[in-house]
Design an enzyme around this catalytic site. Sequence first.
Site, PDB file in Angstrom:
ATOM      1  N   ARG A  46       0.854  -1.203   0.000  1.00  0.00           N
ATOM      2  CA  ARG A  46       0.000   0.000   0.000  1.00  0.00           C
ATOM      3  C   ARG A  46       0.884   1.247   0.000  1.00  0.00           C
ATOM      4  O   ARG A  46       0.601   2.229  -0.668  1.00  0.00           O
ATOM      5  CB  ARG A  46      -0.945  -0.018   1.211  1.00  0.00           C
ATOM      6  CG  ARG A  46      -1.643   1.307   1.444  1.00  0.00           C
ATOM      7  CD  ARG A  46      -2.921   1.193   2.256  1.00  0.00           C
ATOM      8  NE  ARG A  46      -2.871   0.288   3.373  1.00  0.00           N
ATOM      9  CZ  ARG A  46      -2.255   0.535   4.545  1.00  0.00           C
ATOM     10  NH1 ARG A  46      -1.626   1.661   4.759  1.00  0.00           N
ATOM     11  NH2 ARG A  46      -2.277  -0.374   5.501  1.00  0.00           N
ATOM     12  N   TYR A  98     -16.174  18.408 -14.359  1.00  0.00           N
ATOM     13  CA  TYR A  98     -16.618  17.017 -14.411  1.00  0.00           C
ATOM     14  C   TYR A  98     -17.661  16.779 -13.309  1.00  0.00           C
ATOM     15  O   TYR A  98     -17.434  17.146 -12.154  1.00  0.00           O
ATOM     16  CB  TYR A  98     -15.396  16.106 -14.248  1.00  0.00           C
ATOM     17  CG  TYR A  98     -15.771  14.658 -14.059  1.00  0.00           C
ATOM     18  CD1 TYR A  98     -16.547  13.987 -15.004  1.00  0.00           C
ATOM     19  CD2 TYR A  98     -15.365  13.953 -12.932  1.00  0.00           C
ATOM     20  CE1 TYR A  98     -16.903  12.666 -14.818  1.00  0.00           C
ATOM     21  CE2 TYR A  98     -15.718  12.629 -12.749  1.00  0.00           C
ATOM     22  CZ  TYR A  98     -16.494  11.999 -13.696  1.00  0.00           C
ATOM     23  OH  TYR A  98     -16.858  10.692 -13.511  1.00  0.00           O
ATOM     24  N   ASP A 170      -7.085  20.087 -13.047  1.00  0.00           N
ATOM     25  CA  ASP A 170      -7.461  18.788 -13.609  1.00  0.00           C
ATOM     26  C   ASP A 170      -7.084  18.842 -15.087  1.00  0.00           C
ATOM     27  O   ASP A 170      -7.727  19.532 -15.880  1.00  0.00           O
ATOM     28  CB  ASP A 170      -8.970  18.564 -13.418  1.00  0.00           C
ATOM     29  CG  ASP A 170      -9.423  17.208 -13.965  1.00  0.00           C
ATOM     30  OD1 ASP A 170      -8.706  16.639 -14.802  1.00  0.00           O
ATOM     31  OD2 ASP A 170     -10.508  16.746 -13.560  1.00  0.00           O
ATOM     32  N   LYS A 195      -8.009   8.070 -18.774  1.00  0.00           N
ATOM     33  CA  LYS A 195      -8.344   8.638 -20.076  1.00  0.00           C
ATOM     34  C   LYS A 195      -7.140   8.588 -21.027  1.00  0.00           C
ATOM     35  O   LYS A 195      -6.689   7.518 -21.344  1.00  0.00           O
ATOM     36  CB  LYS A 195      -8.885  10.055 -19.866  1.00  0.00           C
ATOM     37  CG  LYS A 195      -9.987  10.132 -18.792  1.00  0.00           C
ATOM     38  CD  LYS A 195     -11.234   9.421 -19.226  1.00  0.00           C
ATOM     39  CE  LYS A 195     -12.267   9.103 -18.166  1.00  0.00           C
ATOM     40  NZ  LYS A 195     -12.311   9.745 -16.903  1.00  0.00           N
TER      41      LYS A 195
HETATM   42  N1  PLP Z   1     -11.727  14.522 -14.231  1.00  0.00           N
HETATM   43  C1  PLP Z   1     -12.254  14.483 -15.467  1.00  0.00           C
HETATM   44  C2  PLP Z   1     -12.125  15.683 -16.358  1.00  0.00           C
HETATM   45  C3  PLP Z   1     -12.929  13.344 -15.902  1.00  0.00           C
HETATM   46  O1  PLP Z   1     -13.456  13.313 -17.139  1.00  0.00           O
HETATM   47  C4  PLP Z   1     -13.033  12.216 -15.035  1.00  0.00           C
HETATM   48  C5  PLP Z   1     -13.749  10.994 -15.440  1.00  0.00           C
HETATM   49  O2  PLP Z   1     -14.512  10.977 -16.389  1.00  0.00           O
HETATM   50  C6  PLP Z   1     -12.467  12.300 -13.761  1.00  0.00           C
HETATM   51  C7  PLP Z   1     -11.819  13.459 -13.389  1.00  0.00           C
HETATM   52  C8  PLP Z   1     -12.556  11.149 -12.791  1.00  0.00           C
HETATM   53  O3  PLP Z   1     -11.635  10.151 -13.109  1.00  0.00           O
HETATM   54  P1  PLP Z   1     -11.840   8.579 -12.806  1.00  0.00           P
HETATM   55  O4  PLP Z   1     -13.027   8.148 -13.589  1.00  0.00           O
HETATM   56  O5  PLP Z   1     -10.540   7.989 -13.246  1.00  0.00           O
HETATM   57  O6  PLP Z   1     -12.064   8.459 -11.339  1.00  0.00           O
END
Ligand code: PLP
Length: 379
Positions: A46, A98, A170, A195
Amino acid sequence: MKFGTKVLHAGITPDPSTGAIMTPIFQTSTYVQDGAGRHKGYEYARTKNPTRSVLEKNIAALENATFGRCFASGMSATETIIKTLRPGDEVVSTDDLYGGSFRLFTKIFQEFGIKFTFVDMRDLQKVQNAMTDKTRLVWIETPTNPMLNIIDIERVSEIGHSHGAKVAVDNTFSSPYLQNPLDRGADIVMHSVTKYISGHSDVIMGFLGTNDPEIDEKFGFIQNSSGAVPGPQDCFLVLRGIKTLHLRMQRHCENGEKVAHYLRSHPNVAKVFWPGFEDHPNHEIAKRQMRGFGGMISFIQKEDTMEKAKETLSKFRLFSLAESLGGVESLVGHPATMTHASIPREKRLAGGLTDSMIRLSVGIEDVEDLIDDLEHALK
Ligand code: PLP
């Protein structure tokens, strides 16, 4: 090292015990110690795992970050940032973000006494007005999801810093290939590795990078204490996918540009959102802070209804109807009922996210086939 070399070599060395050129999958939960407290730098998985360590170094290098940490998901990476705050602290966030981040902020952390203010960060005065002496964090997502608005990382970082707040970006939509927020003044870069970085729609993972040792130490403490870490097999898969990140991104950008222009010329399409258009309201900022405009595109049809969107969505044959983005294969999504369903309708509409909006994650297929598919769906 340049980007295309970094993806293959940064932080990666052949396995010292065998010479294996590929980083081994260290599928172990613990490590045998030579004597009490005498170990080789690894005690429990971990806390640290060699496959994960290599990946963390590699993504950190792509973001020009001194420190990098991987998490079990993008959300757990975001959660780690918010867990560095205390009740009473305030966060100023972009209002077009998001849906899962919005849910995490408002439904979980707000309950613990952290206050979130959502503003349109394209308007710097609004950012300035939202800052208080309790603001500890500024949360930027750019390009925004799904409106593809662009926020000026440098200017917003300056405002955040002038109030003593840290700034997190982000960077999921751009990937490190298109944008490096730390180079623009941000303190923290976050990714849903799920992604573009992973790129093959087979892993859920998150990443945090920073140049600030104090911030990284806090992240490490939370990473180990909360334990939202990715498994070594997933780290291996991402290390494999990342080797073609630059090539994939080039193709995503090329295909994205062609699809965006095609949609714009379609008689049934009312509006196309893509930061590469010269008349996109934030195009100049995009040109300054990004190295390309990516393969994420949203559009609204002239018949702007939920029914029309559903009808169009049912006709795609190549674009798959699915949540997520950034994989090699093209995906189509309906933000109002999928990724952004957790945002109240009034709030969505106020930001321009109408019921009929369709979002495309343009993949790396032959673009002629993608355009044929759109032609069929929009007929
Ligand atoms: N930030 C953005 C811009 C996203 O599109 C997403 C998921 O679609 C996330 C964060 C969250 O990521 P995860 O699905 O890997 O937890």
